[in-house]
Design an enzyme around this catalytic site. Sequence first.
Site, PDB file in Angstrom:
ATOM      1  N   LYS A  40      -1.135   0.453 -32.026  1.00 31.32           N
ATOM      2  CA  LYS A  40      -2.469   0.864 -32.479  1.00 31.32           C
ATOM      3  C   LYS A  40      -3.491  -0.252 -32.281  1.00 31.32           C
ATOM      4  CE  LYS A  40      -1.720   1.989 -36.824  1.00 31.32           C
ATOM      5  NZ  LYS A  40      -0.323   1.581 -37.018  1.00 31.32           N
ATOM      6  N   ASP A 131       9.024  -0.158 -39.660  1.00 31.69           N
ATOM      7  CA  ASP A 131      10.414  -0.552 -39.862  1.00 31.69           C
ATOM      8  C   ASP A 131      10.961  -1.093 -38.532  1.00 31.69           C
ATOM      9  OD1 ASP A 131      12.920  -0.726 -40.956  1.00 31.69           O
ATOM     10  OD2 ASP A 131      12.919   1.312 -41.732  1.00 31.69           O
TER      11      ASP A 131
END
Lengths: 276, 396
Positions: A40, A131
Amino acid sequence: MRRIAVYGKGGIGKSTISTHLAAAWAASGLRVMLVGCDPKADSTRALLGHRSTPLLDRYEELVASADSGGASSSLRGLIEVGFAGVRCVEIGGPEPGVGCAGRGISMALELMEQSNAFADLDVVVFDILGDIVCGGFAVPMRLGFAREVYIVTSGEYSALYAANNICRGMRSLQATLGGIIANCRGLPAEKQLVETLAHAVGSTLIGTIPRSGAFPRSAMVGKTIIESVPESAEAGQIVRLSQAILDNQNLIVPSPLDDAALDELAAACLDSGVEW
Amino acid sequence: MREVTARVEPLLSCSLCGAIRATAGVKGAVPMVHGPMSCASGHRGIPLQGNAEPLVPPTALTDIDIVRGTSKYLQDAVRKLYQVRSPPLTVVILTCATSLISEDYQRIVRDLTQELHSPVILVDGSAIAGDEIDGYRRFVRALTQTVVPPASAEDAPAGGLTLRGLAGTDFGISAELPILTEMVRDSLGLEVRGSLFLQFDLQKDMPLLSLPGIPVGWLWTEAEVWQPAPYGAEGTRRWLSGIAEAMGSQPELNARSGWVEAQEALSSWRTKLQGMRVAIEALSWWAVGLGLFLQKELGCQVLLSTDRYGLEYQHRYGEFADTTLVDVGNFELLTYLDDFQPSFVFGSSFVKSGPWQWIPFHQPIWHETTESPGWMGPAGAVRLATILAQGEALYA
């Protein structure tokens, strides 16, 4: 140089903590780099006030420069300087649903290392996506780019589960954990719950950030609270956390809980008499 | 029986190779490898084994392409291929890299099929998804399920059947296919109208898909009862009986087939060949068929180096080989051959050199080697037994 990676469940506040720590260290006079390892590419916005060009968008150009011995200067052109002199790099990655972001992190960090991008720094912070979903996201630990890991979690079960799961990955890699950071959501006994998990995996609760509207308010204008409200209580909490990390010498390979033990830990906290 | 399943140097390659072999069976079809360069360039020789053009274009992805996503590269490459070659069928074969990142390739090939008015199909050719046999099967499934419209029964030629599962790249196929065809015609009164997918013509051969299909070669385990290749007199009878049963008729092994003469000749050679050690390196349809002939009809001791179905066949229908190696190839196989000390070895050029007579039987075979004379059927069995008994060196 301290090489620090921040991991945790998606949306738990890793980028917020990473940018604030970088800002606090830089404001105290340290030479700091923040490396956003998320496709992102939004880790550094609060330090720069805008989105920077991701490294992978100019990968071919950087590789060509590296081949002709000019990688350092090309990379320097890509590294933007943000609040208090923090050097900011976004690795970037593919559009959602295509490609391989983990591989991108691996390639970009290797290119940065080859180009001496980490020279002349006191602290480098890696803000890692979510994660450890695949091998690529373990690269900062696996290849030794990051030597100490801090896990951000709240007291919510899913966040605790993710934190424990990250410890599993770390144990496989024999990577060292510096501590767990509680980024509170305002749950009852939240700090106690996170601290219990930290001790259970063999580590410590290195800092607590209470729930506050100051963080999202500051993010709206592309700043950290170290910059926008440096005298606030929240800024003070960040500074204390940054100092605790700098002073921290307790690095351990974590001992994750099995699922049943994690469930027991959560249940014990529920039974502790605190009203939910 | 000694079973070895070590895979230091496997006999089979990745699924991609099976898909390329299968593609070579459709006239004019082009296999496009969606992945890094060497996944394609390393296998350009495969179509040559079937006398097909060695055209295996890749999307030639690099590290950064994999990171950013590969869909656009695939679209551009297929469009370019179509512009240059206009193949009647484009087979996009995924490699390990593109299979792992799992983009929406199915949608891409569907859209390209509509855009180009020419079928583009997708086969996962990654080694982690399977081996050559899996790749061949996936190709057949993809072609029959996604591209080829079901032909109506009225279009099917009467009294015929097709053989499904041979590939143009199979060694000796040009000699064996006429033998198979003749045996089926003579013994069953049926006409082999084509072998899917061996020189399959997408324009003309569609009606063949309505014919009963007998699984042989790569697809032989798709039959209800596994019938290995028809080597030997008894092996041929067994294979023809299997077809007859599948077709609901009885085989008539008439004099024209040379059946009686073959049985007599083989029994005369049996005394001489009893106990001879013979090794076979081949895919299971061929390896099991030949091994059964050598062991059951000639009394040889047999070492098989084959795929997993060669072992499974013996677990189902009875053991016959002294040793069965599963997916063992190349130099590793040579060490087992040294231990076994065979007089004859049937196989690829990898096993050409050694203290044994070599008979080319399985790809890859060096191009200068003479084509197989055909070993199937009664006449082939006699030819073969004669060579073994006389200890002839076919190919020095």
